[in-house]
Motif scaffolding. Structure first.
Motif, PDB file in Angstrom:
ATOM      1  N   SER A 189      38.502  38.210  40.123  1.00 61.27           N
ATOM      2  CA  SER A 189      38.442  37.011  39.269  1.00 61.27           C
ATOM      3  C   SER A 189      37.647  37.223  37.985  1.00 61.27           C
ATOM      4  CB  SER A 189      37.843  35.843  40.063  1.00 61.27           C
ATOM      5  OG  SER A 189      36.527  36.161  40.465  1.00 61.27           O
ATOM      6  N   SER A 190      37.040  38.392  37.817  1.00 64.37           N
ATOM      7  CA  SER A 190      36.318  38.666  36.560  1.00 64.37           C
ATOM      8  C   SER A 190      36.036  40.159  36.462  1.00 64.37           C
ATOM      9  CB  SER A 190      34.990  37.875  36.491  1.00 64.37           C
ATOM     10  OG  SER A 190      34.147  38.240  37.550  1.00 64.37           O
ATOM     11  N   GLY A 191      35.526  40.556  35.308  1.00 63.35           N
ATOM     12  CA  GLY A 191      34.996  41.903  35.107  1.00 63.35           C
ATOM     13  C   GLY A 191      35.949  43.036  35.466  1.00 63.35           C
ATOM     14  N   ILE A 192      35.446  43.986  36.204  1.00 61.46           N
ATOM     15  CA  ILE A 192      36.193  45.207  36.524  1.00 61.46           C
ATOM     16  C   ILE A 192      37.461  44.877  37.300  1.00 61.46           C
ATOM     17  CG2 ILE A 192      36.076  47.321  37.915  1.00 61.46           C
ATOM     18  CD1 ILE A 192      33.070  47.516  37.098  1.00 61.46           C
ATOM     19  N   GLY A 193      37.367  43.999  38.284  1.00 58.26           N
ATOM     20  CA  GLY A 193      38.538  43.649  39.101  1.00 58.26           C
ATOM     21  C   GLY A 193      39.640  43.006  38.276  1.00 58.26           C
TER      22      GLY A 193
ATOM     23  N   VAL B  83      41.999  39.172  45.237  1.00 58.68           N
ATOM     24  CA  VAL B  83      41.091  38.447  46.132  1.00 58.68           C
ATOM     25  C   VAL B  83      39.813  38.054  45.394  1.00 58.68           C
ATOM     26  CG1 VAL B  83      39.690  38.609  48.235  1.00 58.68           C
ATOM     27  CG2 VAL B  83      41.908  39.772  48.125  1.00 58.68           C
ATOM     28  N   ALA B  84      39.398  36.821  45.562  1.00 62.37           N
ATOM     29  CA  ALA B  84      38.081  36.348  45.110  1.00 62.37           C
ATOM     30  C   ALA B  84      37.943  34.902  45.573  1.00 62.37           C
ATOM     31  CB  ALA B  84      37.926  36.454  43.591  1.00 62.37           C
ATOM     32  N   ARG B  85      36.793  34.300  45.281  1.00 69.10           N
ATOM     33  CA  ARG B  85      36.590  32.910  45.715  1.00 69.10           C
ATOM     34  C   ARG B  85      37.059  31.911  44.669  1.00 69.10           C
ATOM     35  NH1 ARG B  85      30.387  34.132  46.712  1.00 69.10           N
ATOM     36  NH2 ARG B  85      30.887  35.034  44.690  1.00 69.10           N
ATOM     37  N   ARG B  86      37.069  32.277  43.390  1.00 70.23           N
ATOM     38  CA  ARG B  86      37.452  31.306  42.328  1.00 70.23           C
ATOM     39  C   ARG B  86      38.968  31.356  42.089  1.00 70.23           C
ATOM     40  NH1 ARG B  86      33.341  33.394  37.850  1.00 70.23           N
ATOM     41  NH2 ARG B  86      33.871  35.301  38.966  1.00 70.23           N
ATOM     42  N   ALA B  87      39.657  30.440  42.786  1.00 76.01           N
ATOM     43  CA  ALA B  87      41.124  30.454  42.763  1.00 76.01           C
ATOM     44  C   ALA B  87      41.686  30.158  41.375  1.00 76.01           C
ATOM     45  CB  ALA B  87      41.664  29.446  43.762  1.00 76.01           C
TER      46      ALA B  87
ATOM     47  N   GLU C 258      42.588  33.320  47.871  1.00 77.57           N
ATOM     48  CA  GLU C 258      41.286  32.685  47.616  1.00 77.57           C
ATOM     49  C   GLU C 258      40.428  32.893  48.854  1.00 77.57           C
ATOM     50  OE1 GLU C 258      41.585  28.470  47.098  1.00 77.57           O
ATOM     51  OE2 GLU C 258      39.415  28.205  46.954  1.00 77.57           O
ATOM     52  N   LEU C 259      39.547  33.860  48.789  1.00 70.20           N
ATOM     53  CA  LEU C 259      38.825  34.267  49.996  1.00 70.20           C
ATOM     54  C   LEU C 259      37.442  34.802  49.665  1.00 70.20           C
ATOM     55  CD1 LEU C 259      41.301  36.388  52.152  1.00 70.20           C
ATOM     56  CD2 LEU C 259      39.915  34.467  52.967  1.00 70.20           C
ATOM     57  N   ASP C 260      36.533  34.584  50.593  1.00 66.06           N
ATOM     58  CA  ASP C 260      35.236  35.268  50.580  1.00 66.06           C
ATOM     59  C   ASP C 260      35.424  36.564  51.371  1.00 66.06           C
ATOM     60  OD1 ASP C 260      32.573  36.094  51.259  1.00 66.06           O
ATOM     61  OD2 ASP C 260      31.888  34.056  50.866  1.00 66.06           O
ATOM     62  N   VAL C 261      35.007  37.681  50.804  1.00 68.43           N
ATOM     63  CA  VAL C 261      35.203  38.958  51.520  1.00 68.43           C
ATOM     64  C   VAL C 261      34.412  39.015  52.826  1.00 68.43           C
ATOM     65  CG1 VAL C 261      35.918  40.426  49.579  1.00 68.43           C
ATOM     66  CG2 VAL C 261      33.470  40.122  50.066  1.00 68.43           C
ATOM     67  N   LEU C 262      33.476  38.094  53.005  1.00 66.77           N
ATOM     68  CA  LEU C 262      32.732  38.061  54.269  1.00 66.77           C
ATOM     69  C   LEU C 262      33.509  37.357  55.372  1.00 66.77           C
ATOM     70  CD1 LEU C 262      29.070  37.430  53.084  1.00 66.77           C
ATOM     71  CD2 LEU C 262      30.117  39.534  53.932  1.00 66.77           C
TER      72      LEU C 262
ATOM     73  N   ASN D 120      36.207  46.181  45.490  1.00 62.78           N
ATOM     74  CA  ASN D 120      35.448  46.079  44.247  1.00 62.78           C
ATOM     75  C   ASN D 120      34.464  44.904  44.248  1.00 62.78           C
ATOM     76  OD1 ASN D 120      35.045  46.215  41.168  1.00 62.78           O
ATOM     77  ND2 ASN D 120      36.090  44.232  41.409  1.00 62.78           N
ATOM     78  N   ALA D 121      34.740  43.870  45.036  1.00 64.38           N
ATOM     79  CA  ALA D 121      33.875  42.671  45.024  1.00 64.38           C
ATOM     80  C   ALA D 121      32.432  43.087  45.308  1.00 64.38           C
ATOM     81  CB  ALA D 121      34.346  41.672  46.071  1.00 64.38           C
ATOM     82  N   GLY D 122      31.522  42.535  44.542  1.00 72.09           N
ATOM     83  CA  GLY D 122      30.120  42.861  44.769  1.00 72.09           C
ATOM     84  C   GLY D 122      29.225  41.911  44.003  1.00 72.09           C
ATOM     85  N   VAL D 123      27.979  41.857  44.437  1.00 72.28           N
ATOM     86  CA  VAL D 123      26.992  41.021  43.746  1.00 72.28           C
ATOM     87  C   VAL D 123      25.730  41.829  43.491  1.00 72.28           C
ATOM     88  CG1 VAL D 123      27.791  38.767  44.597  1.00 72.28           C
ATOM     89  CG2 VAL D 123      26.171  40.088  45.975  1.00 72.28           C
ATOM     90  N   GLY D 124      25.035  41.447  42.418  1.00 74.20           N
ATOM     91  CA  GLY D 124      23.742  42.037  42.118  1.00 74.20           C
ATOM     92  C   GLY D 124      22.662  41.025  42.460  1.00 74.20           C
TER      93      GLY D 124
END
Ligand SMILES: NC(=O)c1ccc[n+]([C@@H]2O[C@H](COP(=O)([O-])OP(=O)(O)OC[C@H]3O[C@@H](n4cnc5c(N)ncnc54)[C@H](OP(=O)(O)O)[C@@H]3O)[C@@H](O)[C@H]2O)c1
Length: 247
Positions: A11-15, A32-36, A57-61, A86-90
């Protein structure tokens, strides 16, 4: 036959830019991401670029949700070519919080989100005797970083996991690439008040990543300045220097 690529954190950036790059090559993209709403806009742009796709629209967890989505994606026409975890958080460790919550949040998304993305694909990749897996680690994985130990530790963990997966899957013609970017323009880095040496445009970074994955590189560290200057420094710098500059 159409080729398919599955991308988490689309939904943003590299992905997001991975999705555009593959759409331009005519791929079917699973996003895949949470922000549909963002995924929908990105899919529309992929369609104008010559590709097609489907959003999840999914949380990878959400392990059950990810397994369902992956089976759905596999069942769509075309061959599964590449998967990007690729999904990740800092974020910081919140060392004075008295709670493990901040660290556990980062560790779980950045590690369990990767296993939830890759493991459901393995039986199918083995049966097609073909496939490319890419996991987005980081240059930060090469040293435990002060106040970012969860982030650097999670990225070291997935880089190590890739090494094990790569050896286990070698005989099935499945490659596993640990991608270790330096700074890349994205929501994670933009507007942050820290030095970001050798920062790359997202589009440029994504092209380098795809070339490395297509060449089945086991570990890809980029840009080159990170490989030859920053990582040797991170590995060998004395603790006092790391503490001073928070390398
Ligand atoms: N940018 C850099 O300089 C850099 C350097 C090294 C490594 N990386 C790695 O590159 C990857 C992509 O990051 P980015 O730089 O493109 O940052 P970004 O723009 O913040 O993108 C992060 C993506 O991950 C998704 N995401 C986060 N948590 C999620 C969850 N629980 N479930 C599903 N999706 C989730 C976000 O989507 P939603 O919020 O919509 O769910 C978003 O699409 C990350 O793994 C990051 O650690 C980035």
């Amino acid at each position: 036959m159409n080729k398919k690529v599955f991308i988490t954190g689309a939904s943003s950036g590299i992905g997001e830019y991975l999705a555009y790059a593959y759409a331009e090559k005519g791929y079917f993209v699973g996003l895949v991401a949470r922000r549909a709403n963002r995924l929908q806009a990105i899919l529309s742009k992929c369609q104008t670029l010559g590709g097609d796709g489907k959003i999840y629209e999914l949380d990878v967890l959400n392990g059950d949700g990810m397994t369902w989505a992956i089976h759905d994606f596999i069942a769509l026409p075309g061959e599964v070519d590449t998967i990007y975890a690729n999904a990740g958080v800092g974020g910081t460790d919140e060392m004075s919080s008295g709670s493990a919550d901040a660290m556990n949040h980062i560790l779980s998304i950045n590690i369990l989100g990767v296993t939830n993305t890759i493991m459901p694909f393995i039986p199918h990749l083995k049966s097609q005797n073909k496939g490319k897996i890419a996991v987005v680690s980081s240059v930060a994985s090469f040293r435990g970083l002060p106040h970012h130990a969860a982030y650097s530790g999670s990225k070291a963990a997935v880089r190590n996991i890739c090494q094990g997966w790569g050896a286990a899957l070698h005989n099935y013609n499945i490659s596993v690439s640990a991608i270790c970017p330096g700074f890349v323009a994205s929501e994670m880095t933009d507007g942050k008040n820290i030095a970001q040496p050798f920062k790359l445009d997202t589009e440029v970074a994504v092209k380098k990543m795809i070339r490395a994955v297509d060449r089945r590189k086991k570990v890809f560290i980029f840009p080159w300045q990170m490989r030859f200057i920053t990582i040797p420094l991170m590995r060998h710098a004395p603790d006092w220097l790391v503490r001073k500059f928070g390398m």
